[in-house]
Design an enzyme around this catalytic site. Structure first.
Site, short mmCIF file in Angstrom:
data_model
loop_
_atom_site.label_atom_id
_atom_site.label_comp_id
_atom_site.label_asym_id
_atom_site.label_seq_id
_atom_site.Cartn_x
_atom_site.Cartn_y
_atom_site.Cartn_z
N TYR A 353 0.88 -1.19 0.06
CA TYR A 353 -0.14 0.06 0.17
C TYR A 353 0.83 1.18 -0.04
O TYR A 353 1.71 1.44 0.97
CB TYR A 353 -1.03 -0.09 1.35
CG TYR A 353 -1.91 0.94 1.50
CD1 TYR A 353 -2.26 1.87 0.39
CD2 TYR A 353 -3.02 0.74 2.34
CE1 TYR A 353 -3.28 2.69 0.39
CE2 TYR A 353 -4.25 1.73 2.43
CZ TYR A 353 -4.33 2.61 1.43
OH TYR A 353 -5.39 3.60 1.42
N CYS A 354 0.63 2.07 -0.97
CA CYS A 354 1.38 3.34 -0.85
C CYS A 354 2.92 3.24 -1.05
O CYS A 354 3.25 2.32 -1.89
CB CYS A 354 0.80 4.21 0.18
SG CYS A 354 1.60 5.88 0.08
N VAL A 355 3.57 3.71 -0.07
CA VAL A 355 4.94 3.68 -0.11
C VAL A 355 5.52 2.44 0.28
O VAL A 355 6.59 2.00 -0.42
CB VAL A 355 5.60 4.72 0.96
CG1 VAL A 355 5.14 4.39 2.36
CG2 VAL A 355 7.20 4.73 0.79
N GLY A 357 4.05 -0.32 -1.21
CA GLY A 357 4.02 -0.88 -2.60
C GLY A 357 5.11 -0.40 -3.36
O GLY A 357 5.47 -0.97 -4.35
N PHE A 382 -1.53 -1.36 -4.03
CA PHE A 382 -2.73 -0.28 -3.61
C PHE A 382 -2.28 1.24 -3.67
O PHE A 382 -1.41 1.70 -3.14
CB PHE A 382 -3.22 -0.37 -1.97
CG PHE A 382 -4.02 -1.56 -1.85
CD1 PHE A 382 -4.55 -2.61 -2.65
CD2 PHE A 382 -4.23 -1.89 -0.65
CE1 PHE A 382 -5.09 -3.77 -2.59
CE2 PHE A 382 -4.92 -3.17 -0.29
CZ PHE A 382 -5.43 -4.00 -1.23
#
Length: 620
Positions: A353-355, A357, A382
């Site tokens: 998710y985000c960073v 990811g 994500f």
């Protein structure tokens, strides 16, 4: 500088309280209380606020000698505003003449609606029709009196003109111009008459109704936030970890100085053979994916027959000052290996998710370089970026001076999470700053009990060295997409080596990881990928359970080359995208096994550390 800020705040307070005393003391209330009595009442309110401020100053005096205040120095904000407006042609006689003429025309039009000015003979309109609309001024109080109607209309006019001049400015590099536009918008939003008690009729009416108590409560709210160094969005005592947030049953089954690994208890008799390991961003707490039973992605995934593991990152402290990107990539590999060994499976599904990811993409590239790509059966991203060329408004906070500032804000080797929280709030200033200033400071309203806002304010600290590298190497220099420009764990990183099946989710209205930026991951993969565009933004676009019946998502089974092509040929589907993802992951490997043995953490013979959600999520 700290004393300058304190003096300035004191002067502002004294001016405001004196003005409030004069204003309300001059008004005769409807109940017939004499003006002298009213003046005394408001003088008492002013005195109480002055006393509260004095107590706060004395309380902070000792702290200020050793530590600078957490709130931004007003002098610096003034300097920022001057820097922005200095670059605009506001001193041009023609610009001033045009602005004056438009202002006069607007004033005549607005006052004419109230039976004043040149149109006074026409009489007052039953419902004043104002030319400009903005949701900040939607309350009827802004239209009841001509003064406040004209005030906010002139503000909107000037805002339009200033932003028009900024956007039309020439001779600037695109990045610098975008930064100027962003800064100008932030300054203009801060100068709204809705943000000051004397120019906000809603706050004034509330103060009249409560006989000044709303101002006292609001002032106390403001000082509480100054003490915390952070804007409050929700009741701080409304949520307790493990009681009404982060409540999905599970156990912490592994722990390192950097992370805890949680395994959740299955609720089905059989589960997919291949487990799922989720890597949340370390800039936030993991329980955004486990807010409550209705919103929890974790609980939902468990109910879908998936063995779910969650990484809970530790909030940085001085002992983590030397951590760099390699440590987070190594941690992801360590978690993957531990789950494989624990359940005796060859591979795992992963979510980043985000960073996290972004880091998962680097992890996949490292594993591929080392010939270990088969450890990961699939990777789901994500709202994650790898190409930062179009990374959105956060890029306005990334230049040499700002990267250097990170070091100055991190004398012990870690960045206080409150600074990062303030940065994200500024990205949506009207929604996440000024609306709360009005509600909780000016009107003295109680804070709501809202789990998402509680999570948003539950900040984590970051290792300063790695955060600086992240801003410089990824956001500023965009090196992750340059083959072998970066390396980690002894291996050069080349995203084009990733052949793992990939699922990419983006939020249509995401302002942190814009969909056009997320889409670019598709350009660097050598394996199969599926892209999905979800309704809403960075959080609600992800946390959208099927039971909510909200939003929609878009898919495109063709092979679009660009996001525009994807959108043009996409099919829209109502509701949550989660079932689409579950079908995708199930199709990769539908094999199931009984949910027994170490599939049930904490069972007979299984040594665990503690119950979920664990200690690390509660560290500050």
């Amino acid at each position: 500088m700290a004393s300058d800020a304190s003096d300035l705040l004191n002067d502002v307070l004294r001016s405001q309280t004196e003005s409030l005393t004069t204003l309300f003391g001059a008004l005769a209330p409807a109940d017939g209380v004499p003006k002298a009595e009213t003046a005394v009442q408001w003088a008492q309110i002013a005195a109480r606020m002055q006393s509260i401020w004095t107590e706060y100053q004395l309380e902070q005096l000792g702290k200020a000698k050793d530590n600078p205040p957490h709130y931004a120095d007003p002098v610096k904000w003034i300097a920022t505003a001057e820097a922005v407006f200095r670059q605009l042609p506001l001193a041009s006689p023609q610009v001033q003449q045009d602005l004056w003429e438009e202002g006069i025309a607007l004033a005549n039009a607005v006052l004419g609606e109230y039976g004043l000015g040149p149109r006074g003979s026409e009489g007052r309109a039953e419902e004043p029709e104002l030319p400009r609309h903005d949701r900040r001024f939607a309350a009827p109080e802004w239209r009841r009196q001509p003064f406040f109607a004209l005030l906010h209309q002139l503000y909107l006019l000037v805002s339009e003109k200033v932003m028009g001049m900024v956007e039309a400015s020439e001779g600037l590099e695109p990045a610098r111009k975008a930064q100027l536009v962003f800064a100008a918008r932030a300054v203009i939003d801060a100068l709204s008459p809705a943000n000051c008690p004397l120019t906000n009729p809603v706050a004034l009416e509330k103060a009249t109704e409560t006989k000044g108590e709303s101002l006292v409560r609001g002032f106390e709210n403001m000082l509480d936030d100054l003490r915390k160094g952070q804007l409050t969005h929700t009741r701080t005592d409304a949520f307790v970890l493990g009681e009404n947030i982060a409540v999905t049953p599970g156990k912490v089954i592994y722990e390192t100085p950097l992370f805890q690994l949680i395994q959740y208890t299955p609720t089905t008799d059989k589960v997919l053979k291949t487990p799922l390991v989720i890597f949340p961003p370390w800039i936030n707490r993991f329980y955004i994916l486990d807010l409550n039973a209705k919103k929890s992605f974790v609980r939902w995934a468990v109910e879908q027959g998936i063995t779910v593991f969650m990484v809970s990152w530790k909030s940085a402290d001085a002992s983590m000052a030397g951590l760099v990107w390699d440590d987070y990539i190594a941690a992801q590999i360590e978690a993957i290996d531990h789950v494989r060994e624990r359940l005796r499976v060859p591979s795992v599904h992963t979510v980043g998710y985000c960073v996290a990811g972004t880091t998962l993409a680097a992890t996949l590239a490292v594993l591929a370089r080392k010939g270990e790509a088969d450890k990961v059966a699939s990777a789901t991203f994500f709202t994650a970026q790898v190409d930062f060329e179009e990374a959105g408004d956060l890029k306005h906070f990334v230049d040499d001076q700002q990267i250097e500032t990170v070091g100055k804000l991190s004398p012990e080797g870690y960045l206080d999470g409150r600074y990062l929280a303030a940065t994200f709030n500024i990205l949506r200033g009207n929604d996440l700053i000024w609306s709360y200033v009005e509600k909780n400071y000016l009107k003295g309203e109680d804070y709501p009990a809202f789990d998402l806002l509680h999570w948003n304010g539950d900040v984590t600290n970051l290792p300063a060295c790695w955060h600086r590298d992240y801003l410089r190497d990824l956001y500023r220099d965009n090196r992750l997409v340059v083959a072998d420009s970066l390396q980690a764990c002894g291996a050069p990183i080349d995203l084009r080596r990733i052949a793992t099946p990939v699922y990419i989710q983006a939020g249509r209205e995401d302002h942190i990881a814009p969909p056009q930026s997320v889409w670019k991951l598709t350009h660097y993969l050598s394996g199969p990928w599926t892209f999905l565009l979800a309704g809403s933004g960075h959080i609600a676009g992800v946390v959208n359970p099927p039971s909510s019946g909200k939003y929609q998502y878009w898919t495109n089974d063709a092979s679009p080359e660009t996001l525009e092509d994807f959108v043009a040929g996409a099919s829209e589907h109502p509701g949550s995208w989660w079932p689409h993802w579950r079908a995708w992951i199930g199709a990769l490997d539908p094999a199931q096994v009984p949910a027994r043995g170490k599939r049930r953490p904490g069972g007979r013979g299984d040594r665990v550390i503690e119950d979920a959600p664990g200690r690390y999520v509660a560290t500050r």
